[in-house]
Design a protein around this motif. Sequence first.
Motif, PDB file in Angstrom:
ATOM      1  N   UNK A  81     -42.882 -34.308  -9.187  1.00 60.87           N
ATOM      2  CA  UNK A  81     -45.111 -34.408  -8.706  1.00 60.87           C
ATOM      3  C   UNK A  81     -45.987 -34.278  -9.942  1.00 60.87           C
ATOM      4  N   UNK A  82     -44.988 -32.988 -10.968  1.00 62.96           N
ATOM      5  CA  UNK A  82     -45.572 -32.424 -12.434  1.00 62.96           C
ATOM      6  C   UNK A  82     -45.717 -33.384 -13.109  1.00 62.96           C
ATOM      7  N   UNK A  83     -44.948 -34.689 -13.115  1.00 67.15           N
ATOM      8  CA  UNK A  83     -44.521 -35.216 -14.518  1.00 67.15           C
ATOM      9  C   UNK A  83     -45.398 -36.440 -14.362  1.00 67.15           C
ATOM     10  N   UNK A  84     -45.700 -36.528 -12.582  1.00 68.38           N
ATOM     11  CA  UNK A  84     -46.164 -38.405 -12.352  1.00 68.38           C
ATOM     12  C   UNK A  84     -47.660 -37.855 -12.212  1.00 68.38           C
ATOM     13  N   UNK A  85     -48.527 -36.624 -11.478  1.00 69.09           N
ATOM     14  CA  UNK A  85     -49.335 -36.143 -10.942  1.00 69.09           C
ATOM     15  C   UNK A  85     -49.805 -35.557 -11.578  1.00 69.09           C
ATOM     16  N   UNK A  86     -49.837 -34.150 -11.359  1.00 69.33           N
ATOM     17  CA  UNK A  86     -50.256 -33.088 -12.667  1.00 69.33           C
ATOM     18  C   UNK A  86     -49.965 -32.751 -13.488  1.00 69.33           C
ATOM     19  N   UNK A  87     -49.526 -33.593 -14.415  1.00 67.98           N
ATOM     20  CA  UNK A  87     -49.703 -33.661 -15.690  1.00 67.98           C
ATOM     21  C   UNK A  87     -50.953 -34.483 -15.897  1.00 67.98           C
TER      22      UNK A  87
END
Length: 431
Positions: free
Chosen positions: A105-111
């Motif tokens: 999630x962090x690598x593909x959406x949140x960032x």
Amino acid sequence: MKLNKDIRIRILYILVLYIIYSLLLDKYNYVAKYLTNFIFILFIFVKFIFGQLDFYAERFRYKDVFITLGIDMIFSVMLYAFWKQLNIFYIYLIIFIFQIIFRKIVCSIYMKKQNVLIFGSNHIKNNVQEDIINTLDYNYVGYISNNKSRATKYLIGNYSQMEEIISKKEIDVLVIVKDIKSPSFKKYLKRIFDLKINGLKIINYEEFNEDIQKKIDINQINEEWLLQSNGFDILSNEMQKNIKRGMDIILALTLMVFLSPLALITAIIIKIESKGPVIFKQTRIGENMKPFRVYKFRSMRMHDPKKHSRYTLDNDARVTKFGKFMRKTRIDELPQLWNILKGTMSFIGPRPEWDILAKDYARKINHYNLRHLIKPGITGWAQVMFPYGENLEDAKKKLEYDLYYLKHQDFILDVLIVMKTAKAVLLGKGK
């Protein structure tokens, strides 16, 4: 230290992971308050050692999945050995799934990185380009400059193409670097500030470089900068100083008690291996330029210092076999606990420099003595961010990290330094 995106994500990750960990252990009645909390702290530290607390957008790799799986399996086996219950593996399976989902999630959406364009070419010599590429917050588009004599692959245009590039590349942050060699620099600089681009953030290079590289460029420091810069709380906040001093005393006393057997064994080996005193003493420069005696376990054979380099070199013949081990594991630093109790040193601060070298550096490096405004430390920001110095240029680079610590010191930064130091010791990166 500013809570940037990387630190906020790490804190969120650790908090959520701890909640899941605690709820699952509580569900199966496995909570042994001190044991399970200690294991969790150890779990997080091991993940830090193996880089699993980094969440860069480009770093969702199968390598990270396998490392996470390996760490989880080791800890599940540890707890299974204690409780002899198969449910432990179920608990760590859930924890593993959460870690992978969180990373994805962090690598593909949140960032959401901000596109950065640098105006000018004087940043190239500081290697800031590669550092920007490896940050969470910024996507380095490149730089524009009329100076092609030292152009790199990141040069994407000249000053006259500025407006077109800003619009085409959807630039979020424009970093201004003084380019005094360009006669047209000021003219284009005025055009930048005349632009009315919604959302475009314009900042100076010095501020940007400090945030990216976590050091202060000493070439940008002058009296005006010192007067206008924010931070440096460690110099004026008495409560912060007292807390730091109190922690130093408590930790030093605790470690002296627990590590006294190791210190005794070390002293015996040193005495057996080579002639000379067990304790090495040397005059160093401390807080407010006051000289003091630093104590270390002797790691070198006795020699005439006038006939050898002032620096310890790679594969230095003067270092004993056990001395190499001590330097790798930092055991040679144990006598400095006495320096901490005396108040001449702290656990964290600039490395205490030999008085002869310090005087030489003060003559050759501008603002070098600023590092002596606080107590020197057994470890510090410069020690964990830069390899062992072997010449004047290395001393300049380490000073930039020392000044960053001087400006930004707080509890979070101190904890980060301790963790990086422990990582260096465990991986044998001392010297």
